[in-house]
Design an enzyme around this catalytic site. Sequence first.
Site, PDB file in Angstrom:
ATOM      1  N   LYS A 288       0.851  -1.180   0.000  1.00 25.20           N
ATOM      2  CA  LYS A 288       0.000   0.000   0.000  1.00 25.20           C
ATOM      3  C   LYS A 288       0.901   1.249   0.000  1.00 25.20           C
ATOM      4  CE  LYS A 288      -4.428   1.339   2.004  1.00 25.20           C
ATOM      5  NZ  LYS A 288      -5.430   1.055   3.046  1.00 25.20           N
ATOM      6  N   GLU A 378     -19.640  -6.626   9.696  1.00 28.45           N
ATOM      7  CA  GLU A 378     -20.645  -5.922  10.503  1.00 28.45           C
ATOM      8  C   GLU A 378     -21.656  -6.878  11.120  1.00 28.45           C
ATOM      9  OE1 GLU A 378     -18.914  -3.119   7.534  1.00 28.45           O
ATOM     10  OE2 GLU A 378     -19.845  -5.103   7.371  1.00 28.45           O
ATOM     11  N   ARG A 406     -25.761  -3.253   6.651  1.00 26.68           N
ATOM     12  CA  ARG A 406     -25.377  -4.613   6.285  1.00 26.68           C
ATOM     13  C   ARG A 406     -25.700  -5.609   7.404  1.00 26.68           C
ATOM     14  NH1 ARG A 406     -19.605  -4.758   3.562  1.00 26.68           N
ATOM     15  NH2 ARG A 406     -20.724  -5.398   1.697  1.00 26.68           N
TER      16      ARG A 406
END
Length: 637
Positions: A288, A378, A406
Amino acid sequence: MLITPGKLLAGINSPEDIKKLDQAQLVQLCEDLRQFIIDNVSVYGGHFGASLGVVELTVALHYVLNTPYDQLVWDVGHQAYGHKILTGRRDQFHTNRLYNGLSGFPKRKESEYDTFGVGHSSTSISAALGMAAASQYLKIEDKQHVAVIGDGAMTGGMAFEGLNHAGVSDTNVLIILNDNCMAIDPNVGALKDYLTDITTSRTYNKLKDEVWNLLGKLSMFGKSAQEIVSKVENGIKGTLLSQSNLFESLNLRYFGPVDGHDVNHLVAVLNDLKNIKGPKILHCITTKGKGYAPAEKGNATTWHAPGTFDKITGEIHKKIYSVPQAPKYQDVFGHTIVELAKANDKIMGITPAMPSGSSLNIMMKEMPERAFDVGIAEQHAVTFSAGLATQGLIPFCNIYSTFMQRAYDQVIHDVCIQNLPVNFFLDRAGFSGADGPTHHGAYDLAYFRCLPNMIVAAPMNEAELRNLMFTAQLPRTEKAFSIRYPRGQGVMPHWRTPMEEIKIGTGRKIRDGEELAILTIGHIGNYAVEVCERLAAQHIEVAHYDMRFVKPLDEAMLHEIFSTYKKVLTVEDGCVQGGFGSAVLEFMADHNYHADVKRLGIPDRIVEHGEQFELHHESGFDPDGIEKAVIGMLEHA
């Protein structure tokens, strides 16, 4: 100012232009693309590290695939800056995430190259598999379907559901795992450890390369030779890794890991995989922030979306204020939960992969045994919290409003039906700003207030948030408690106020008035305070009530309001359909009151991205919009 692209990138207006390059030129194109992203984000802001990490993969995919005919799905969407630049949006890229500008995520109506809109994570495998199944049904045999899943999205449960289905299909789908060991914060969980085992097994990687080469040499001899090589490869994987290969066990052909920053090797690998039918997964190892030293060497969480910065020194620009500023609501939550937890040893903190975004990282540092980052999961976060509550603990489950959608089924089945005292803290409620409609927290007031055994509240300022948090941790044996607050700063520079209990279902009168009352819920009530002061300067006195609770409503206060005022204006930074204003109308109808009621809130349409204040103005509930509504109601006979 417009950023000038490098020489090669300046000539790329579509993927067809990439295909005109010699493969040797791809390295320079990657450098041009990476520099263009750095230049733009340093000036205009936006997501950063994730897109830098997939520059080579992005170029290789568009070089090998026939996009947009071939279907390319990005997951999560903030990886896709390079994709946008290479697909005809280079000269508009400076408008990325700005009001009326390009979306920060792939968006179907923005470009035919954006095959699927992605804001939340873990959706790409299911979407690409659906596309592949459609092609199979329509007898389209030459189309490729590729899902690029990364930045922690593989930890989401939906990704596993997609993998499980893909493995029993014979569709032509390629799943590319962009493995950088990061979401916004470092990845957590057993999958991360498993991928690390694959990545660091030197013996496996050496033999894997030999098998890969053998596969390439034998592919010309037909299916039987490929099957032999495949069996040898599978045996190596199962023998040399401490666990059998997770992906192979799901009947997915596994290839990798490969260097995600070697563009020419990626081109060769992708060309090979185009000719291998059926479901398969390519494991790419990336970094990253690749190619920008401060991002590679610095804190990856900071460089996920750093804001503007000096690209030479890497210094992130920070505003300097001459007077104390109000804190972000998330930081008030983060410090207050620690303060409460020190006094109450039953409080536990939970977040799905957002410890820095929610500021639960403060508790994770001070009380690591009592704060849990469960990954991009979640649903699990909610049911895990319910499990804690069954044992007498006090869960403080912090989930962004948009992500709570969600886990709605778990809130109903695992919390509300069982009447468990789980506390939900919904960050980023209302408009999220530049992240746009996939991240707006527009619906939580409506979707929570309809649930039995649920308390729904919103603080108008930092002191009220602390008081609601204090109230939420007091002993109770039933009812879930939802407390929402927006992204960004509050209004109280000196916010560390003493905490006190708020009686559930009680509001407060902010100001007396004549003829008209403004009823607000949450932070947006501060706009009403400003409007009341403006109107008072014009000798117009209107009342203002901060209702605090959408459920239960303060019925005593509403009886007072409807007995006193014939005009009522409700204001909320949630959906106007079924939200706070609707609850007030229901009360009025149920008790046979008659008044002129107008509701302001997020309209019944998809509102695009922009600064929060811009979107408030567009939706008509910024201070000007509220004042206009009041004047209009007062002038109406």
